[in-house]
Design an enzyme around this catalytic site. Structure first.
Site, PDB file in Angstrom:
ATOM      1  N   SER A  64       1.356  -7.514  -0.906  1.00  0.00           N
ATOM      2  CA  SER A  64       2.074  -8.527  -0.109  1.00  0.00           C
ATOM      3  C   SER A  64       1.242  -9.768   0.203  1.00  0.00           C
ATOM      4  O   SER A  64       1.790 -10.775   0.662  1.00  0.00           O
ATOM      5  CB  SER A  64       2.665  -7.923   1.167  1.00  0.00           C
ATOM      6  OG  SER A  64       1.710  -7.813   2.188  1.00  0.00           O
ATOM      7  N   THR A 122       0.830  -1.212   0.000  1.00  0.00           N
ATOM      8  CA  THR A 122       0.000   0.000   0.000  1.00  0.00           C
ATOM      9  C   THR A 122       0.859   1.253   0.000  1.00  0.00           C
ATOM     10  O   THR A 122       0.457   2.282  -0.546  1.00  0.00           O
ATOM     11  CB  THR A 122      -0.922  -0.012   1.239  1.00  0.00           C
ATOM     12  OG1 THR A 122      -1.825  -1.101   1.092  1.00  0.00           O
ATOM     13  CG2 THR A 122      -1.716   1.262   1.388  1.00  0.00           C
ATOM     14  N   GLU A 165       3.770 -34.261  26.232  1.00  0.00           N
ATOM     15  CA  GLU A 165       3.113 -33.838  24.996  1.00  0.00           C
ATOM     16  C   GLU A 165       3.660 -34.660  23.833  1.00  0.00           C
ATOM     17  O   GLU A 165       4.876 -34.851  23.720  1.00  0.00           O
ATOM     18  CB  GLU A 165       3.364 -32.340  24.725  1.00  0.00           C
ATOM     19  CG  GLU A 165       2.548 -31.415  25.597  1.00  0.00           C
ATOM     20  CD  GLU A 165       1.063 -31.398  25.250  1.00  0.00           C
ATOM     21  OE1 GLU A 165       0.629 -32.134  24.335  1.00  0.00           O
ATOM     22  OE2 GLU A 165       0.327 -30.658  25.935  1.00  0.00           O
ATOM     23  N   LYS A 193       0.609  -7.859  12.672  1.00  0.00           N
ATOM     24  CA  LYS A 193      -0.425  -6.907  12.258  1.00  0.00           C
ATOM     25  C   LYS A 193      -1.676  -7.210  13.077  1.00  0.00           C
ATOM     26  O   LYS A 193      -2.153  -8.342  13.084  1.00  0.00           O
ATOM     27  CB  LYS A 193      -0.715  -7.019  10.761  1.00  0.00           C
ATOM     28  CG  LYS A 193      -1.685  -5.955  10.283  1.00  0.00           C
ATOM     29  CD  LYS A 193      -1.839  -5.924   8.771  1.00  0.00           C
ATOM     30  CE  LYS A 193      -2.848  -4.837   8.386  1.00  0.00           C
ATOM     31  NZ  LYS A 193      -3.079  -4.750   6.940  1.00  0.00           N
ATOM     32  N   TYR A 227      -7.824   1.270  -3.592  1.00  0.00           N
ATOM     33  CA  TYR A 227      -6.611   1.557  -4.378  1.00  0.00           C
ATOM     34  C   TYR A 227      -6.017   0.266  -4.928  1.00  0.00           C
ATOM     35  O   TYR A 227      -6.411  -0.830  -4.547  1.00  0.00           O
ATOM     36  CB  TYR A 227      -5.570   2.245  -3.483  1.00  0.00           C
ATOM     37  CG  TYR A 227      -5.195   1.395  -2.289  1.00  0.00           C
ATOM     38  CD1 TYR A 227      -4.175   0.441  -2.376  1.00  0.00           C
ATOM     39  CD2 TYR A 227      -5.885   1.503  -1.076  1.00  0.00           C
ATOM     40  CE1 TYR A 227      -3.857  -0.366  -1.296  1.00  0.00           C
ATOM     41  CE2 TYR A 227      -5.571   0.702  -0.003  1.00  0.00           C
ATOM     42  CZ  TYR A 227      -4.564  -0.230  -0.111  1.00  0.00           C
ATOM     43  OH  TYR A 227      -4.262  -1.029   0.949  1.00  0.00           O
ATOM     44  N   THR A 271       1.623  -4.272   4.337  1.00  0.00           N
ATOM     45  CA  THR A 271       1.444  -4.590   5.757  1.00  0.00           C
ATOM     46  C   THR A 271       0.972  -6.029   5.977  1.00  0.00           C
ATOM     47  O   THR A 271       1.194  -6.600   7.046  1.00  0.00           O
ATOM     48  CB  THR A 271       0.403  -3.647   6.404  1.00  0.00           C
ATOM     49  OG1 THR A 271      -0.840  -3.787   5.718  1.00  0.00           O
ATOM     50  CG2 THR A 271       0.854  -2.207   6.385  1.00  0.00           C
ATOM     51  N   ASP A 272       0.306  -6.611   4.948  1.00  0.00           N
ATOM     52  CA  ASP A 272      -0.424  -7.861   5.202  1.00  0.00           C
ATOM     53  C   ASP A 272       0.458  -9.063   5.547  1.00  0.00           C
ATOM     54  O   ASP A 272       0.047  -9.918   6.340  1.00  0.00           O
ATOM     55  CB  ASP A 272      -1.330  -8.184   4.004  1.00  0.00           C
ATOM     56  CG  ASP A 272      -2.554  -7.271   3.973  1.00  0.00           C
ATOM     57  OD1 ASP A 272      -2.854  -6.652   5.017  1.00  0.00           O
ATOM     58  OD2 ASP A 272      -3.202  -7.165   2.922  1.00  0.00           O
TER      59      ASP A 272
HETATM   60  C1  SIN Z   1      -0.254  -5.253   1.031  1.00  0.00           C
HETATM   61  O1  SIN Z   1      -0.037  -5.906   2.056  1.00  0.00           O
HETATM   62  O2  SIN Z   1       0.512  -5.240   0.065  1.00  0.00           O
HETATM   63  C2  SIN Z   1      -1.526  -4.469   0.907  1.00  0.00           C
HETATM   64  C3  SIN Z   1      -2.008  -3.941   2.198  1.00  0.00           C
HETATM   65  C4  SIN Z   1      -1.077  -2.973   2.851  1.00  0.00           C
HETATM   66  O3  SIN Z   1       0.071  -2.755   2.497  1.00  0.00           O
HETATM   67  O4  SIN Z   1      -1.559  -2.359   3.846  1.00  0.00           O
END
Ligand code: SIN
Length: 322
Positions: free
Chosen positions: A61, A15, A296, A165, A29, A94-95
């Protein structure tokens, strides 16, 4: 801040490089349209720092790939080896930023900083957050003594191991959970709260293996939840037994609470483990870690989130070429 040093900014998309038809549109966008050199043009370098830009990829991303990761790690290593380079900044969506950050820390664990940054609003927004995030990231990359892979967003510095995130829309979209942030960037200075990520000499071996590996192992994430079933695990196992190309080699189970699993999923996971599939439990809780309990039968991933546990397991399973 170090004097007369170079900071290299690697563009991967996101973004921060997004473009919308109108300045008032923060969600409609297209990500990954503006080149990294253009992003840098709007940012003044801190005193004594020269900037260089390189476009490594141009993707939203959500579409991040192992090929891009390999190229990115390679370019980071090459730039960090230059004596006049203080650090590397990566512009990223961010993703999946936390996945790329964790991957890079696992294979580089560098003694110089690699700083991922991003934006929640596109470059065309009325008040874009990208330019300030990019400026802050450059400040961190040029800070004397900084090291390791970190993320910078909304004035906060997060270590790769902890960053997640946590918000779909707010500009301050990341959190470091129990660990807390590594520090803040305030008016061009880093206020550090805790140590930079540790340099890890064993990262070099992972880096070499990763570059040379003919393919990445397939590791799937499955979530334990009310009325969960083992049927997907059994389908993956059947395909594996039938010699499917890219058959599953690892499973991460996004477990409830302190690493518990629905009994149907657990039984299937134990069948998979007996068949040679590597199985790891990671908690689906947003915070905390799995506290080990005696006896476990399935390994746990400690404080790693399911997506980071998957990367750890893939790197563990990566094979050197025969
Ligand atoms: C992405 O992760 O490329 C799109 C969303 C973002 O950057 O907030």
């Amino acid at each position: 801040m170090s004097t007369f040093s170079r900071v290299v900014v690697l563009g991967t998309g996101g973004t921060i490089a997004g473009r919308a038809a109108s300045a008032g549109d923060n969600i409609g966008y297209t990500a990954a349209e503006v080149g990294v050199a253009q992003l840098l043009a709007g940012v003044d370098a801190p005193a004594g720092v020269t900037l260089a830009a390189e476009q490594v990829s141009q993707v939203d991303s959500k579409d991040m790939s192992f090929d891009i990761w390999r190229r990115l790690a390679d370019r980071c290593a090459a730039w960090l080896a230059e004596p006049d380079v203080a650090g590397v900044v990566i512009t990223h969506g961010t993703d999946t930023l936390e996945e790329t950050a964790y991957f890079l820390q696992s294979v580089l664990a560098p003694d110089k900083p690699v700083v991922l940054t991003c934006a929640m609003r596109p470059a065309t927004a009325l008040a874009p957050d990208g330019p300030q995030n990019l400026r802050d990231a450059i400040v961190v990359a040029a800070t004397a003594g900084a090291r390791g892979v970190v993320a910078v967003c909304a004035g906060t510095v997060h270590a790769a191991a902890d960053v997640q995130k946590v918000h779909t829309y707010r500009l301050d979209a990341f959190d470091s959970g129990d660990a807390g942030p590594l520090g803040y960037v305030e008016e061009g200075e880093v206020r550090r709260l805790r140590e930079w990520p540790a340099v890890d000499a064993s990262a070099r071996q992972r880096f070499e293996t990763m570059l040379a590996a003919p393919a990445w192992p397939r590791v799937e994430i499955l979530v334990s939840h009310a009325d969960a079933r083992g049927t997907i695990v059994d389908a993956l196992l059947l395909a594996r037994r039938q010699g499917e190309v890219e058959a599953v080699e690892g499973l991460v189970l996004a477990a409830t609470g302190n690493g518990t699993l629905h009994r149907s999923l657990e039984e299937a996971a134990l069948r998979a483990q007996a068949d040679g599939v590597a199985v790891l439990r990671a908690t689906r809780c947003m915070q905390g870690r799995i506290l080990p309990r005696p006896n476990e039968k399935l390994r746990d991933a400690g404080a790693l989130t399911p997506v980071k546990a998957r990367i750890a397991l893939m790197l563990e399973l990566l094979k050197s070429p025969a």
